[in-house]
Design an enzyme around this catalytic site. Sequence first.
Site, PDB file in Angstrom:
ATOM      1  CB  CYS A 235      38.697 -64.996 -50.935  1.00  0.00           C
ATOM      2  SG  CYS A 235      37.327 -64.460 -49.877  1.00  0.00           S
ATOM      3  CB  CYS A 241      36.057 -71.002 -52.329  1.00  0.00           C
ATOM      4  SG  CYS A 241      34.742 -70.008 -53.040  1.00  0.00           S
ATOM      5  CG  ASP A 257      34.039 -65.342 -41.641  1.00  0.00           C
ATOM      6  OD1 ASP A 257      33.712 -65.878 -40.569  1.00  0.00           O
ATOM      7  OD2 ASP A 257      33.987 -64.117 -41.827  1.00  0.00           O
TER       8      ASP A 257
END
Length: 364
Positions: A235, A241, A257
């Site tokens: 990613c 994102c 996260d």
Amino acid sequence: MAKPVGAACNLACHYCYYQKPGRSRMSMATLEEYIKQYLAMQTTGHALFTWHGGEPMLRPLDFYRTALSLQRKHAPAGMHIENSIQTNGTLLTPEWCEFLHTNQWLVGISIDGTEQMHDAYRGQGTWRRVMNGIRLLQSHQVEWNAMATVHQANASRPLEFYRFFKEIGCNFLQFTPIVERNTRTPLPMAVGPDEWGEFLCSLFDEWVKSDVGRVFVQIFDATLANWVGVTPGLCTLSAECGHAGIIEANGDVYSCDHFVFPEHRLGNIHSDTLINMMYGPQQSRFSALKSHLLPDQCRQCRWLFACHGECPKNRFAHTPDGQPGLNWLCQGYRHFFSHVAPQMDIMATLYRQGRAPAEIMKSR
């Protein structure tokens, strides 16, 4: 990613970015609601559950046996379900390994290289415990890969780092740079831009000599993906994102996260759905910010297609003309992309011709 114990962990790594007070446990009601909603939002006949932490193995095996039962209960007919778990490896037992093997779980092991490299920031004596866990996985024929961090204890020794993983039979390696900081100042163990670039270049040169198609290094695969115009599996190198949302033990859902902050809380599965939260306007805005907040230097950079500004959490530096939002590791990435460009061009051409990795290696 699901966090069945939140941030709870049996270790105290110096660079951990996910530290929260207290201990939390995902209830059976939250577990079932999560599984039901997650399966319902899949657009293909395949679903991958990723159990993360903290240390997810602080939950007993019965929790995960229940998870499997609930997956079978709520899965549409014909859906293929896979599970992976990210662990520090210190709590693995023969019983755990039998469960993982029987149910074909993929295990990600957090290990930073040799004993000296690993114990420097993860705690004295932890390397031996992790290695015991890896040997247990291997003896039970459990599929595993390594997730390492790059920091001041290993950044200057890329070949020793890489060869260690080959020696222990690791065929899939992921690693991420430590760029944790206090306000705008990186912590002492953080890797510097030049160190990161040299680390990547040295490791790539070793890998490309003989390991293409045999050892899979995530960042090299992701770089090649961008070279051929395919969405990478990493990613941080993606154009947007938003692909790494998480669910906390209490059902709270966050955009990423690395952004478990109140402003990035999307809601809770007991009052909203994963589909609404992950495809809603708040998450769409979060995803788009990666490209919208790029400084002019990045927009004009020849390597923008390869990194897309990397992870927004690392964009706390300034460009030479004073613009904010430059990635701390920018200089290192530019060095790396320039260094690997000739080989990437060759591999990209062969990839477009449908050539296999082994053929790509022979054709260099």
